[in-house]
Scaffold this motif. Structure first.
Motif, PDB file in Angstrom:
ATOM      1  N   THR A   1       0.857  -1.195   0.000  1.00 22.37           N
ATOM      2  CA  THR A   1       0.000   0.000   0.000  1.00 22.37           C
ATOM      3  C   THR A   1       0.890   1.241   0.000  1.00 22.37           C
ATOM      4  O   THR A   1       2.104   1.143   0.151  1.00 22.37           O
ATOM      5  CB  THR A   1      -0.888   0.046   1.263  1.00 22.37           C
ATOM      6  N   ASP A   2       0.273   2.404  -0.149  1.00 24.61           N
ATOM      7  CA  ASP A   2       1.037   3.657  -0.106  1.00 24.61           C
ATOM      8  C   ASP A   2       1.729   3.805   1.247  1.00 24.61           C
ATOM      9  O   ASP A   2       2.870   4.251   1.331  1.00 24.61           O
ATOM     10  CB  ASP A   2       0.116   4.860  -0.348  1.00 24.61           C
ATOM     11  N   GLU A   3       1.000   3.435   2.275  1.00 28.81           N
ATOM     12  CA  GLU A   3       1.573   3.468   3.628  1.00 28.81           C
ATOM     13  C   GLU A   3       2.783   2.551   3.743  1.00 28.81           C
ATOM     14  O   GLU A   3       3.758   2.887   4.405  1.00 28.81           O
ATOM     15  CB  GLU A   3       0.541   3.019   4.666  1.00 28.81           C
ATOM     16  N   GLY A   4       2.673   1.388   3.104  1.00 25.40           N
ATOM     17  CA  GLY A   4       3.769   0.426   3.143  1.00 25.40           C
ATOM     18  C   GLY A   4       5.008   0.968   2.454  1.00 25.40           C
ATOM     19  O   GLY A   4       6.128   0.823   2.960  1.00 25.40           O
ATOM     20  N   LEU A   5       4.796   1.612   1.325  1.00 28.48           N
ATOM     21  CA  LEU A   5       5.930   2.192   0.591  1.00 28.48           C
ATOM     22  C   LEU A   5       6.571   3.328   1.390  1.00 28.48           C
ATOM     23  O   LEU A   5       7.799   3.449   1.452  1.00 28.48           O
ATOM     24  CB  LEU A   5       5.453   2.706  -0.787  1.00 28.48           C
ATOM     25  N   ALA A   6       5.721   4.122   2.046  1.00 28.94           N
ATOM     26  CA  ALA A   6       6.224   5.213   2.884  1.00 28.94           C
ATOM     27  C   ALA A   6       7.077   4.645   4.021  1.00 28.94           C
ATOM     28  O   ALA A   6       8.145   5.175   4.332  1.00 28.94           O
ATOM     29  CB  ALA A   6       5.063   6.025   3.453  1.00 28.94           C
ATOM     30  N   GLU A   7       6.590   3.556   4.623  1.00 28.52           N
ATOM     31  CA  GLU A   7       7.330   2.929   5.718  1.00 28.52           C
ATOM     32  C   GLU A   7       8.662   2.373   5.223  1.00 28.52           C
ATOM     33  O   GLU A   7       9.683   2.490   5.894  1.00 28.52           O
ATOM     34  CB  GLU A   7       6.489   1.804   6.345  1.00 28.52           C
ATOM     35  N   LEU A   8       8.669   1.788   4.031  1.00 24.43           N
ATOM     36  CA  LEU A   8       9.905   1.257   3.451  1.00 24.43           C
ATOM     37  C   LEU A   8      10.917   2.380   3.227  1.00 24.43           C
ATOM     38  O   LEU A   8      12.098   2.259   3.584  1.00 24.43           O
ATOM     39  CB  LEU A   8       9.588   0.542   2.130  1.00 24.43           C
ATOM     40  N   ARG A   9      10.444   3.474   2.663  1.00 25.41           N
ATOM     41  CA  ARG A   9      11.328   4.619   2.423  1.00 25.41           C
ATOM     42  C   ARG A   9      11.836   5.195   3.738  1.00 25.41           C
ATOM     43  O   ARG A   9      13.004   5.555   3.857  1.00 25.41           O
ATOM     44  CB  ARG A   9      10.583   5.723   1.647  1.00 25.41           C
ATOM     45  N   HIS A  10      10.938   5.262   4.707  1.00 24.45           N
ATOM     46  CA  HIS A  10      11.327   5.756   6.038  1.00 24.45           C
ATOM     47  C   HIS A  10      12.468   4.916   6.606  1.00 24.45           C
ATOM     48  O   HIS A  10      13.461   5.431   7.103  1.00 24.45           O
ATOM     49  CB  HIS A  10      10.119   5.711   6.979  1.00 24.45           C
ATOM     50  N   TRP A  11      12.314   3.606   6.486  1.00 29.33           N
ATOM     51  CA  TRP A  11      13.338   2.684   7.015  1.00 29.33           C
ATOM     52  C   TRP A  11      14.672   2.898   6.304  1.00 29.33           C
ATOM     53  O   TRP A  11      15.724   2.950   6.933  1.00 29.33           O
ATOM     54  CB  TRP A  11      12.847   1.243   6.820  1.00 29.33           C
ATOM     55  N   LEU A  12      14.602   3.056   4.991  1.00 25.48           N
ATOM     56  CA  LEU A  12      15.833   3.211   4.209  1.00 25.48           C
ATOM     57  C   LEU A  12      16.532   4.533   4.470  1.00 25.48           C
ATOM     58  O   LEU A  12      17.762   4.608   4.503  1.00 25.48           O
ATOM     59  CB  LEU A  12      15.521   3.085   2.711  1.00 25.48           C
ATOM     60  N   ILE A  13      15.757   5.590   4.636  1.00 25.08           N
ATOM     61  CA  ILE A  13      16.348   6.926   4.730  1.00 25.08           C
ATOM     62  C   ILE A  13      16.635   7.337   6.172  1.00 25.08           C
ATOM     63  O   ILE A  13      17.708   7.843   6.480  1.00 25.08           O
ATOM     64  CB  ILE A  13      15.416   7.982   4.078  1.00 25.08           C
ATOM     65  N   GLU A  14      15.652   7.111   7.039  1.00 25.19           N
ATOM     66  CA  GLU A  14      15.733   7.682   8.386  1.00 25.19           C
ATOM     67  C   GLU A  14      16.472   6.818   9.398  1.00 25.19           C
ATOM     68  O   GLU A  14      17.067   7.336  10.330  1.00 25.19           O
ATOM     69  CB  GLU A  14      14.320   7.973   8.926  1.00 25.19           C
ATOM     70  N   THR A  15      16.382   5.528   9.287  1.00 29.13           N
ATOM     71  CA  THR A  15      16.971   4.698  10.334  1.00 29.13           C
ATOM     72  C   THR A  15      18.388   4.269   9.965  1.00 29.13           C
ATOM     73  O   THR A  15      18.686   3.972   8.809  1.00 29.13           O
ATOM     74  CB  THR A  15      16.109   3.449  10.622  1.00 29.13           C
ATOM     75  N   LYS A  16      19.240   4.285  10.968  1.00 31.23           N
ATOM     76  CA  LYS A  16      20.647   3.938  10.762  1.00 31.23           C
ATOM     77  C   LYS A  16      20.798   2.419  10.709  1.00 31.23           C
ATOM     78  O   LYS A  16      20.294   1.739  11.579  1.00 31.23           O
ATOM     79  CB  LYS A  16      21.503   4.474  11.909  1.00 31.23           C
ATOM     80  N   PRO A  17      21.514   1.936   9.706  1.00 29.63           N
ATOM     81  CA  PRO A  17      21.771   0.494   9.668  1.00 29.63           C
ATOM     82  C   PRO A  17      22.869   0.181  10.673  1.00 29.63           C
ATOM     83  O   PRO A  17      23.990   0.640  10.526  1.00 29.63           O
ATOM     84  CB  PRO A  17      22.267   0.254   8.247  1.00 29.63           C
ATOM     85  N   GLN A  18      22.534  -0.536  11.716  1.00 34.93           N
ATOM     86  CA  GLN A  18      23.543  -0.785  12.732  1.00 34.93           C
ATOM     87  C   GLN A  18      23.337  -2.109  13.448  1.00 34.93           C
ATOM     88  O   GLN A  18      23.840  -2.341  14.531  1.00 34.93           O
ATOM     89  CB  GLN A  18      23.548   0.343  13.754  1.00 34.93           C
ATOM     90  N   ARG A  19      22.560  -2.923  12.843  1.00 38.44           N
ATOM     91  CA  ARG A  19      22.324  -4.207  13.494  1.00 38.44           C
ATOM     92  C   ARG A  19      23.633  -4.949  13.704  1.00 38.44           C
ATOM     93  O   ARG A  19      24.484  -4.996  12.837  1.00 38.44           O
ATOM     94  CB  ARG A  19      21.380  -5.078  12.653  1.00 38.44           C
ATOM     95  N   ASN A  20      23.720  -5.505  14.867  1.00 40.71           N
ATOM     96  CA  ASN A  20      24.892  -6.289  15.214  1.00 40.71           C
ATOM     97  C   ASN A  20      25.002  -7.511  14.326  1.00 40.71           C
ATOM     98  O   ASN A  20      24.077  -8.298  14.229  1.00 40.71           O
ATOM     99  CB  ASN A  20      24.787  -6.766  16.659  1.00 40.71           C
ATOM    100  N   THR A  21      26.138  -7.662  13.734  1.00 37.35           N
ATOM    101  CA  THR A  21      26.320  -8.818  12.891  1.00 37.35           C
ATOM    102  C   THR A  21      26.971  -9.927  13.702  1.00 37.35           C
ATOM    103  O   THR A  21      28.026  -9.729  14.307  1.00 37.35           O
ATOM    104  CB  THR A  21      27.162  -8.459  11.656  1.00 37.35           C
ATOM    105  N   ARG A  22      26.320 -11.049  13.775  1.00 39.59           N
ATOM    106  CA  ARG A  22      26.847 -12.184  14.527  1.00 39.59           C
ATOM    107  C   ARG A  22      27.513 -13.157  13.563  1.00 39.59           C
ATOM    108  O   ARG A  22      26.918 -13.544  12.566  1.00 39.59           O
ATOM    109  CB  ARG A  22      25.728 -12.901  15.265  1.00 39.59           C
TER     110      ARG A  22
END
Lengths: 180, 180
Positions: A79-100
Motif C-alpha cells: 500500500t502507499d503506507e507500506g511504501l512510505a514505511e519502506l522509504r522511512h526505514w531506508l532513509i531515516e533509520t541507521k543500519p547498525q544491526r549487530n552482525t553475529r
DNA sequence: AGATACATGTAACATGTTACATGATTTA
DNA sequence: TAAATCATGTAACATGTTACATGTATCT
C-alpha cells in the motif's frame, strides 16, 4: 500526522517483505522462494516467519490482499503506507544491526586446539569461501540482469558477496601462515 | 559414554562463554567487559543474557563457581567437561550460522529511492567502514599482543575486521559508480 | 494414480533485547 | 558523602527455529 508513533529499529524481516513487494505483488509462497534465492545471504527467513509477518503487515495496513488465487493463494500488494514505511526505514533509520558471526567467533578460541586442528578449521573456511564464491558466480550467470528493479541493486549485492568471499579466502590463507 | 545426547548447533553464546573461560576464570561482570571489547564484533551479548547463561552452564556442570569475592562476585572456572564441550564445538560442528546483514539487506531495495538518496546511503556505508577500520587500528595499538592465549588468534580476528572494512569501503565506492 | 509443487497456518521452543530492581565497594 | 564502578538477577517482550498439520492443483 501520518507517522503515528516512534518505531524502534530492527524488524528487518518486515522491511524485507515490504521491499520485495515494492517490485510486484506476490504470495507468501512466492516471497519464500525469493528469500531462498535473492535474500538468502542477506536476511534468511523461514516459511513460518514469513506467513506470520504477512498476516501482521496486512493487519496494520502496510500491505493488502490484492487478489486470491487457486489453492487458497493470497497475493499481497504494497500500500502507499507500506511504501512510505519502506522509504522511512531506508532513509531515516541507521543500519547498525549487530552482525553475529559463528565463523569468526570460533577463531578467537582456536588456541584450545592443536595447530593442526586450527589449520583444519581454516582450511574449512577456505573451502566454504570458495563454494560461496562459485555459487554466486553461477547465480550471476543464471539471472536475467535486464529484468526489473531488483536487478541493478541485486547485481550490486551480488558483487558484495563475491568480494566478501574473496576477502575471506585470502584472510584465511594469511591466517594459516600465522600459525606455526 | 561421555557424550550424553545429540546437541543441536547454535548456542554460540554458550560456547563464547566457555571459550573466554578457557583462558582464565572470570566473573559475569568480567565476561561482560570481554564481550564489549574483544567479542563485540563477532558475537555481541547483553548483561542479561550472560548472567542467565552462566547460571545454566553452572547447572549443567560445564563451569563451576571457583571462588566468591566482595559484592557477591562469583568467579566461574571451566571444568574438564566444559573444555571438552568447547573442543567438540570447534572440531565437530560445522560453522554455518546464517549471517544477517541489515546493511546489505537495504541495498536490495535502494531502487525505491532517488539516485541521490541511494548515493547518500552508500556514503554512509563508506563512513561506517572507515570508522570501523580506524577503531580496529586504535584497538590494535592499545592491546598488549604479547599477552596470553587469546592474543595470537585475537590478532587474526582483528585482521579479519580490518580486511572486512577495507573490502566494504571499496565495494561501496564501486557501487556508487554503478548508480547513474 | 502417485509424485511433486503450490499454498497456508500454528504450536512449542530457543534465543536475544530492554527495562526494571537491588545492593556493595571504591574513589574523588 | 556523593558518584562511579562493581556486581548480580529477573520480567516482559520481540524475534527466530523446528516441527507439526492440512489441503489443492499440476504433471508424468
Amino acid at each position: 500526522m501520518s507517522r503515528v508513533e516512534c518505531r524502534l529499529d530492527g524488524m528487518s524481516l518486515r522491511h524485507a517483505l515490504l521491499g520485495l513487494l515494492s517490485e510486484r505483488p506476490a504470495s507468501g509462497y512466492d516471497l519464500l522462494k525469493l528469500f531462498e534465492t535473492s535474500l538468502a545471504t542477506a536476511w534468511p527467513a523461514t516459511q513460518s516467519q514469513i506467513y506470520t509477518e504477512l498476516t501482521k503487515l496486512a493487519g496494520t495496513g502496510l500491505i493488502t490482499v490484492a487478489a486470491e488465487g487457486p489453492r487458497g493463494r493470497k497475493e499481497y500488494a504494497l500500500t502507499d503506507e507500506g511504501l512510505a514505511e519502506l522509504r522511512h526505514w531506508l532513509i531515516e533509520t541507521k543500519p547498525q544491526r549487530n552482525t553475529r558471526s559463528d565463523i569468526l567467533l570460533r577463531v578467537f578460541f582456536l588456541g584450545v586446539l592443536t595447530p593442526e586442528q586450527a589449520h583444519g578449521y581454516l582450511a574449512e573456511l577456505i573451502e566454504l569461501s570458495d563454494q560461496g564464491y562459485q555459487s554466486l558466480r553461477r547465480l550471476e550467470e543464471s539471472v536475467d540482469w535486464d529484468d526489473g528493479g531488483l536487478s541493478v541493486y541485486g547485481r550490486i549485492a551480488l558483487e558484495y558477496g563475491l568480494r566478501f568471499n574473496a576477502m575471506r579466502r585470502e584472510w584465511a590463507e594469511w591466517a594459516a601462515g600465522q600459525i606455526t
